[in-house]
Write a protein that holds these residues in place. Structure first.
Motif, PDB file in Angstrom:
ATOM      1  N   VAL A  83     -29.007 -60.827 -17.044  1.00 55.45           N
ATOM      2  CA  VAL A  83     -30.450 -60.916 -16.870  1.00 55.45           C
ATOM      3  C   VAL A  83     -30.850 -62.351 -16.531  1.00 55.45           C
ATOM      4  O   VAL A  83     -30.396 -63.295 -17.182  1.00 55.45           O
ATOM      5  CB  VAL A  83     -31.173 -60.496 -18.183  1.00 55.45           C
ATOM      6  CG1 VAL A  83     -32.680 -60.678 -18.052  1.00 55.45           C
ATOM      7  CG2 VAL A  83     -30.839 -59.063 -18.536  1.00 55.45           C
ATOM      8  N   GLY A  84     -31.667 -62.493 -15.521  1.00 51.33           N
ATOM      9  CA  GLY A  84     -32.203 -63.823 -15.184  1.00 51.33           C
ATOM     10  C   GLY A  84     -33.720 -63.782 -15.234  1.00 51.33           C
ATOM     11  O   GLY A  84     -34.335 -62.804 -14.810  1.00 51.33           O
ATOM     12  N   GLU A  85     -34.305 -64.836 -15.764  1.00 54.32           N
ATOM     13  CA  GLU A  85     -35.765 -64.905 -15.817  1.00 54.32           C
ATOM     14  C   GLU A  85     -36.237 -66.267 -15.350  1.00 54.32           C
ATOM     15  O   GLU A  85     -35.572 -67.275 -15.585  1.00 54.32           O
ATOM     16  CB  GLU A  85     -36.263 -64.689 -17.266  1.00 54.32           C
ATOM     17  CG  GLU A  85     -35.949 -63.318 -17.800  1.00 54.32           C
ATOM     18  CD  GLU A  85     -36.355 -63.162 -19.271  1.00 54.32           C
ATOM     19  OE1 GLU A  85     -36.534 -62.033 -19.688  1.00 54.32           O
ATOM     20  OE2 GLU A  85     -36.466 -64.186 -19.982  1.00 54.32           O
ATOM     21  N   PHE A  86     -37.368 -66.267 -14.697  1.00 57.88           N
ATOM     22  CA  PHE A  86     -37.960 -67.540 -14.255  1.00 57.88           C
ATOM     23  C   PHE A  86     -39.452 -67.468 -14.497  1.00 57.88           C
ATOM     24  O   PHE A  86     -40.138 -66.611 -13.946  1.00 57.88           O
ATOM     25  CB  PHE A  86     -37.667 -67.737 -12.764  1.00 57.88           C
ATOM     26  CG  PHE A  86     -38.320 -68.967 -12.166  1.00 57.88           C
ATOM     27  CD1 PHE A  86     -37.844 -70.240 -12.450  1.00 57.88           C
ATOM     28  CD2 PHE A  86     -39.409 -68.848 -11.314  1.00 57.88           C
ATOM     29  CE1 PHE A  86     -38.442 -71.372 -11.886  1.00 57.88           C
ATOM     30  CE2 PHE A  86     -40.011 -69.967 -10.746  1.00 57.88           C
ATOM     31  CZ  PHE A  86     -39.524 -71.232 -11.038  1.00 57.88           C
ATOM     32  N   TYR A  87     -39.917 -68.333 -15.349  1.00 59.07           N
ATOM     33  CA  TYR A  87     -41.347 -68.403 -15.634  1.00 59.07           C
ATOM     34  C   TYR A  87     -41.813 -69.802 -15.274  1.00 59.07           C
ATOM     35  O   TYR A  87     -41.273 -70.773 -15.793  1.00 59.07           O
ATOM     36  CB  TYR A  87     -41.623 -68.150 -17.112  1.00 59.07           C
ATOM     37  CG  TYR A  87     -41.206 -66.783 -17.585  1.00 59.07           C
ATOM     38  CD1 TYR A  87     -42.053 -65.698 -17.402  1.00 59.07           C
ATOM     39  CD2 TYR A  87     -39.974 -66.582 -18.198  1.00 59.07           C
ATOM     40  CE1 TYR A  87     -41.690 -64.431 -17.824  1.00 59.07           C
ATOM     41  CE2 TYR A  87     -39.595 -65.315 -18.624  1.00 59.07           C
ATOM     42  CZ  TYR A  87     -40.449 -64.242 -18.437  1.00 59.07           C
ATOM     43  OH  TYR A  87     -40.079 -62.994 -18.846  1.00 59.07           O
ATOM     44  N   SER A  88     -42.778 -69.888 -14.387  1.00 61.22           N
ATOM     45  CA  SER A  88     -43.140 -71.225 -13.910  1.00 61.22           C
ATOM     46  C   SER A  88     -44.646 -71.414 -13.806  1.00 61.22           C
ATOM     47  O   SER A  88     -45.366 -70.536 -13.350  1.00 61.22           O
ATOM     48  CB  SER A  88     -42.507 -71.448 -12.529  1.00 61.22           C
ATOM     49  OG  SER A  88     -43.013 -72.627 -11.949  1.00 61.22           O
ATOM     50  N   VAL A  89     -45.080 -72.574 -14.251  1.00 53.35           N
ATOM     51  CA  VAL A  89     -46.433 -73.039 -13.954  1.00 53.35           C
ATOM     52  C   VAL A  89     -46.274 -74.347 -13.202  1.00 53.35           C
ATOM     53  O   VAL A  89     -45.587 -75.244 -13.669  1.00 53.35           O
ATOM     54  CB  VAL A  89     -47.240 -73.303 -15.245  1.00 53.35           C
ATOM     55  CG1 VAL A  89     -48.529 -74.050 -14.914  1.00 53.35           C
ATOM     56  CG2 VAL A  89     -47.553 -72.015 -15.961  1.00 53.35           C
ATOM     57  N   ALA A  90     -46.863 -74.436 -12.033  1.00 55.79           N
ATOM     58  CA  ALA A  90     -46.830 -75.710 -11.309  1.00 55.79           C
ATOM     59  C   ALA A  90     -48.267 -76.098 -10.992  1.00 55.79           C
ATOM     60  O   ALA A  90     -48.997 -75.332 -10.377  1.00 55.79           O
ATOM     61  CB  ALA A  90     -46.014 -75.578 -10.026  1.00 55.79           C
ATOM     62  N   VAL A  91     -48.637 -77.269 -11.462  1.00 56.63           N
ATOM     63  CA  VAL A  91     -49.992 -77.765 -11.223  1.00 56.63           C
ATOM     64  C   VAL A  91     -49.905 -78.966 -10.303  1.00 56.63           C
ATOM     65  O   VAL A  91     -49.112 -79.879 -10.546  1.00 56.63           O
ATOM     66  CB  VAL A  91     -50.646 -78.223 -12.540  1.00 56.63           C
ATOM     67  CG1 VAL A  91     -52.069 -78.709 -12.279  1.00 56.63           C
ATOM     68  CG2 VAL A  91     -50.651 -77.104 -13.542  1.00 56.63           C
ATOM     69  N   THR A  92     -50.683 -78.962  -9.236  1.00 55.38           N
ATOM     70  CA  THR A  92     -50.750 -80.156  -8.406  1.00 55.38           C
ATOM     71  C   THR A  92     -52.203 -80.576  -8.272  1.00 55.38           C
ATOM     72  O   THR A  92     -53.086 -79.753  -8.128  1.00 55.38           O
ATOM     73  CB  THR A  92     -50.160 -79.910  -6.997  1.00 55.38           C
ATOM     74  OG1 THR A  92     -50.798 -78.755  -6.433  1.00 55.38           O
ATOM     75  CG2 THR A  92     -48.675 -79.682  -7.053  1.00 55.38           C
TER      76      THR A  92
END
Lengths: 249, 499, 415
Positions: free
Chosen positions: B344-353
């Motif tokens: 299982v692979g998971e990617f949780y991302s928040v990117a603020v610019t």
């Protein structure tokens, strides 16, 4: 408490309010009735400071303050509360967190100490219980997935927690069954006192059976065309607006 | 004017962007001359007292790098980097500390100031304001910290406690000496030396980083954390992290990053390799807060990072969570190679610019094994004059029967001078696989803002609240201590973006 | 660059040098295209826009000039009852055509108008500009509803590999209306590399439906540039059934407020077919909408590609953009590659895209079969249901029927 003087407002190019005047003394509850498109909701939005509505004339005094000069949040801090006809959904924003943030912002504005999470939850749970709202409504996201009735009750819960001096209820009764209606009315009645006023915008007499107003105003084409005691609401219920509005025209 | 001569206080008083981590620490440094040749590579290897095989490995990487060209496919723009105008080695002069008592007090003071006290006691506790359900127990989780200062590990806490359960947590340079068989077995097997331009560069010149080994069946008794700090001027930062979770092992690892405010751009090219064997689980969380540059886009870190996990074992699981608020440019795609059956692979991302920041970030999920599953949740928030791109790949190979992917990719624009972009690649070669991708772009609705303000919230608080709500799915994946920090960071990063 | 692609490009350039003096129209335009094509060559998979589609097979085929005269009357095949224009090997055939009232038809060979939309950035369009000989230019005057027109492209020879590069234009003036049903068929190995410029003036409505049923050895590359002015509509549908390698590329630009673009399509592929639908919708004006629904049904060793980009410029506030790409893989050897993209610079917009990949739903299949529907029929029902979302917006009953019969036939005869 609230004094509206010859208020005119428009949305985009459309004139909605055309010289509306109204005096709401402290401690009183007034009802605003009127046909669709008469400007009832516009009045609520203008009082709360919605930027989509442009005030083109008149004035509004709230307490001693010039209400129209204030930002929406300053109006809330000063004690104004608008219960929205269609409460907004805020995905991902926890209801309790939202309310605590709002309450503490208002408390800060009054120089009062902020409530911590535990203290707030105690308060919120007690109010929720009084309004027969399940506890989990506090945990859910603001109005997301709420039924129409739940949204309205959530507005009343917010009002109960924020304890405004003036509540403007914009058709809070629409879409409610008779039990929910009583809960909403009880919520407002519980706040009644010498320091609390309410402006109840409604189509129907039935809310006013539970929430008896001191005065009833009929709004048509952006102006108040007739005012009277609670019996006026019953008359409207029986005969419709046509007579009243035609009289004025 | 270079910030070197300025005191911490003047720098802070000049700060308007709300970047509170921008001070500089005055530490005596051992700095190599600028420039990069095979001699530089040999010098670094010699300084570290490395074995011959590792020097050969570095030289191979250097040769590969020299033959490569800098990638230009990302939606980012920056002036050409002069790779000969960078110091490739900078380390505090004091000899490597044997215990916390030997660590330069200046350094301890600096980490204290960053809120990362290097003491063996409960740290980073305190969860005030963590949300209403967040009235959590008062148990303070212990966190073991590896403090990496200018790519050199200066202190690692709780080593003895960890050693009792067989967990190895130490600087990678030390692991090369103490556990050469493990390092040699795994280093470069997930990200080969010639994988990409920046990874090759890192392989040639990396100076330090963290090494973690969790033996069979062990659940790591505490959170492991590396706190990266760039301090030296004109130096590139090249750390290397290697985490191995043996059969049935579990570990949660956190990294945080800050840097002083400078007018020059600085290059940070790290490599992180994760290996998860049968039934192993690795949770890797990042709060990236490198200096983003000022409002006009001057200065800031170029964050060009390669992070990849090999889910080699059956039922292994790797979860990447990132909150990216810093850096002038972010180029980063934490990925999972799902080889083990049912992995299982998971990617949780928040990117603020905000302001002039540019972020091009996302993930790759390569489904090789049967019944492998992946989840991607990406939240991009653009404000100011920034550009924010999600770039991701989901690839299902022919043998990945029963593979599943779900991707949710949402962008939020604040203001009309910024850009939000979504570039997913979806490739499927197995009919039994199911791939779902959804992406939306929206702005904060005026009536949502009005609703909040009519309840007494200031416009900025309202934006903060709505943005935090927008990011909630990701933030809830972070360990609690980080989630609180991340929420505050989001608000700080967006300061001045409304009104 | 890949050597066979380079050699292929060089062969086209050499042909251009040979024909240059005889080709109609402005040589400067062709020279500029040749210069661009010479520099970029045939697109390779290293070009981001072509990363999933290889033209190596095309580069390795030695295509010849079409013969100058058509020997026998070609079989037109099924079409609908409407005025038609026929092209054979890319050349307009007035004798086979029945031009409609309301549409002015000018063969490109008589009036070589290249259009004004940028083509040079697309290598295959540049190749077309360099070598285009013929095609049809359609013009509908303001306010005229010109009804329906069939544009039939045939390559009936099948004995020697030929390449043709027709250049079409469709210009609708303000308030005009036209439905174009474009059908391409052929036999043997050939390259059909068409470029169409569609200009939709304010309030005009162009419905552009295409049935691509080229022969199984053909290469079909079709590039459309559409420009839509205020309150105009470009409504396109493409059904890809034929060709060994097919690429349909549509660039639609909304330049006036309240314009609308629909780009729907379906690819049904089998054998070793390769089908690519690539779209770019550029919102350059406020209050416009775009809708895209693309369905892929892939059997055998076929490979479907969808690339779709929605670009929203800073001025294009209140854009409403939607895109959905779905694929059904019917075989363990089929492949789908999909790259939906959003590129957004305006903040008050609603844009979304979605993509799903999977096989027929086993539960649904079981349900149908448990009610007595045979397996094959159940599958056909589910595939039709899958395609319905893309097909439903096709309002033209004749065109809809034609496409449905083509799908039916594909399903029955799929390899």
């Amino acid at each position: 408490m609230l004094s509206v003087n010859n208020l005119a407002a428009r949305i985009e190019e459309k004139e909605i309010l055309r010289g509306l005047s109204l005096d709401l003394p402290a401690g009183q509850v007034h009802a605003i009735m009127g046909p669709n498109g008469s400007g009832k909701s516009t009045l609520g939005y203008v009082l709360a400071g919605h930027e989509g509505y442009e005030v083109t004339g008149g004035s509004v005094t709230f307490g001693d303050a010039d209400l129209l000069a204030m930002e929406p949040e300053a109006r809330a801090a000063a004690g104004l509360f608008l219960a929205f006809q269609a409460p907004l959904e805020l995905p991902g924003v926890n209801n309790a967190n939202f309310l605590r943030t709002a309450l503490n912002a208002i408390r800060r504005a009054h120089g009062e100490a902020e409530l911590d999470a535990v203290g707030f939850l105690r308060l919120a749970r007690a109010e929720a219980k009084r309004l027969a709202m399940p506890d989990d409504m506090l945990k859910r996201n603001v109005n997301v997935g709420f039924s129409g009735g739940e949204k309205k009750r959530n507005e009343v819960l917010q009002m109960a927690i924020l304890r405004p001096k003036l509540a403007v209820l914009d058709e809070t009764d629409s879409g409610l069954d008779i039990d929910a209606l009583r809960i909403v009315a009880d919520g407002v009645n519980a706040l009644r006192g010498p320091e609390f006023s309410a402006l109840v915008i409604t189509h129907h007499q039935r809310l006013l059976d539970h929430l008896v107003p001191d005065r009833v105003h009929v709004l048509s084409k952006g102006r108040i065309v007739r005012s009277g005691g609670p019996e006026l609401a019953r008359e409207l219920e029986a005969n419709g607006y046509a007579g009243v509005v035609a009289d004025a025209a | 004017m270079p910030a070197v001569t300025e005191t911490i206080d003047t720098v802070q008083s000049l700060t308007q962007s709300g970047y509170k981590w921008g001070f500089e620490t005055d530490i005596e440094m051992d700095i190599a001359p600028k420039g990069l040749t095979t001699d530089t590579v040999r010098m670094i290897s010699a300084k570290k007292g490395e074995p011959e095989w590792l020097l050969e490995w570095r030289l191979a990487a250097f040769a590969a790098w020299e033959a490569m060209v800098e990638p230009n496919w990302a939606k980012v723009g920056y002036p050409k980097i002069d790779y000969q105008d960078i110091h490739y080695y900078a380390a505090p002069k004091r000899p490597a500390p044997k215990s916390l008592d030997d660590v330069d007090p200046e350094l301890l003071a600096m980490y204290e100031k960053l809120g990362i006290p290097l003491k063996e006691r409960a740290v980073l506790a305190g969860v005030e304001g963590a949300g209403m359900e967040g009235v959590i127990g008062s148990g303070n989780p212990n966190i073991a910290i590896d403090a990496v200062f200018d790519s050199v590990s200066v202190a690692t806490t709780f080593r003895d406690t960890l050693a009792k359960s067989g967990v190895i947590f130490c600087p990678i340079s030390e692991a090369v000496r103490e556990h050469p068989e493990l390092v040699r077995k795994y280093l470069g097997t997930v990200v080969p030396v010639s994988d990409n331009y920046f990874a090759a560069l890192n392989s040639a010149v990396f100076t330090d980083g963290s090494f973690v080994f969790i033996p069979k069946g062990v659940r790591c008794p505490m959170e492991l954390s590396t706190y990266f700090r760039i301090n030296a001027k004109n130096s590139g930062q090249f750390e290397r992290t290697l985490i191995i979770a043996d059969d049935g092992a579990h570990v949660s690892y956190l990294e945080g990053c800050t840097a002083p405010m400078r007018d020059e751009n600085q290059l940070h090219a790290a490599v992180v390799e994760l290996v998860a064997l049968d039934d192993a689980q690795i949770k890797y969380s990042t709060v990236q807060n490198w200096y983003p540059g000022d409002a006009n886009g001057r200065g800031g870190i170029y964050n060009f990072v390669t992070k990849r996990a090999a889910c080699r074992g059956a039922r292994s699981k790797v979860s990447w969570t990132q909150v990216e608020t810093g850096s002038a440019i972010t180029w980063k795609y934490p990925s999972c190679i799902l080889q083990g059956e049912g992995s299982v692979g998971e990617f949780y991302s928040v990117a603020v610019t905000n302001n002039r920041q540019q972020a091009d970030t996302g993930t790759k999920m390569i489904h090789i094994g049967k019944n492998t599953r992946s989840t991607i949740v990406s939240k991009g928030i653009s404000a100011g004059r920034s550009d924010n791109t999600y770039r991701g790949l989901v690839r299902i190979l022919p043998r990945a029967s029963g593979a599943r992917n779900h991707t949710q990719c949402d962008s939020l624009l604040i203001g009309d001078q910024c850009g939000a972009h979504t570039v997913p690649y979806i490739e499927s070669r197995n009919p039994t696989a199911k791939v779902e991708h959804e992406a939306t772009t929206s702005k904060i609705a005026e009536d949502q803002l009005f609703y909040c303000r009519s309840r007494g919230l200031s416009e900025e608080d309202a934006v903060g609240l709505i943005v935090n709500g927008f990011c909630k799915e990701v933030l809830k994946e972070l360990p609690m201590e980080f989630a609180v920090e991340a929420q505050k960071l989001l608000a700080v990063s967006l300061e001045g973006s409304v009104g | 660059m890949n050597q066979s692609l380079r050699n292929g490009a060089d062969a086209y350039l050499a042909r251009y040098q040979g024909l240059r003096g005889r080709l109609p129209g402005d040589a400067a335009i062709r020279d500029a295209a040749a210069a661009a094509f010479s520099e970029g060559g045939l697109p390779s998979m290293r070009d981001e826009d072509w990363r999933y589609t290889s033209l190596r097979g095309l580069a390795e085929t030695d295509f010849q000039e079409p013969l100058s005269a058509v020997s026998t009357a070609p079989i037109l095949g099924e079409a609908i009852d409407a005025p038609r224009l026929v092209l054979v090997d890319g050349r307009y055939q007035p004798g086979l055509s029945t031009p409609p009232a309301g549409v002015t038809v000018t063969p490109f060979s008589e009036n070589p108008y290249f259009g004004r939309l940028p083509d040079i950035k697309c290598p295959m369009a540049a190749l077309n500009t360099m070598l285009a000989e013929d095609g049809v230019q359609l013009h509908v005057a303001a306010g005229v509803d010109a009804g329906t027109l069939v544009l039939l492209s045939l390559a009936p020879d099948g004995h020697r590999p030929i390449a043709f590069h027709p250049r079409h234009g469709i210009h609708l003036e303000a308030g005009a209306k036209l439905t174009v049903l474009e059908i391409s068929r052929g036999q043997g190995a050939y390259l059909h590399n068409a470029v169409t410029e569609a200009v939709v003036a304010s309030g005009a409505v162009l419905t552009h439906i295409r049935l691509q049923a080229e022969g199984p050895e053909a290469f079909h590359v079709n590039t459309t540039f559409a420009e839509v002015a205020e309150r105009g509509t470009y409504d396109a549908f493409v059904l890809t059934l034929g060709a060994r390698v097919a690429r349909t590329e549509i660039h639609a630009r909304l330049i006036g407020p309240h314009g609308m673009v629909h780009l729907n399509g379906a690819q049904l592929l089998g054998g070793q077919q390769h089908g690519d639908i690539t779209t770019v919708v550029a919102h350059d004006a406020p209050n416009c909408g775009s809708r895209q629904t693309i369905k892929n049904v892939l059997s055998d060793r076929s490979r479907g590609v969808f690339q779709g980009r929605i670009e929203v410029a800073r001025v294009a506030q209140k854009t409403d953009g939607y895109q959905m790409n779905q694929a059904l893989l019917l075989s363990p050897h089929a492949e789908i590659d999909c790259k939906p993209q959003l590129e957004i610079y305006a903040d008050d917009v609603k844009c979304s895209h979605g993509a799903t990949v999977g096989e027929l739903d086993a539960e649904q299949l079981f349900y149908l079969r448990s009610r007595g529907v045979p397996d094959a029929e159940a599958r056909a029902i589910l595939v039709r249901a899958f395609l319905a979302e893309a097909m439903d917006p096709i309002a033209h009953p004749g065109a809809r029927g034609l496409l449905e019969r083509a799908i039916e036939q594909w399903w029955e005869h799929r390899p």
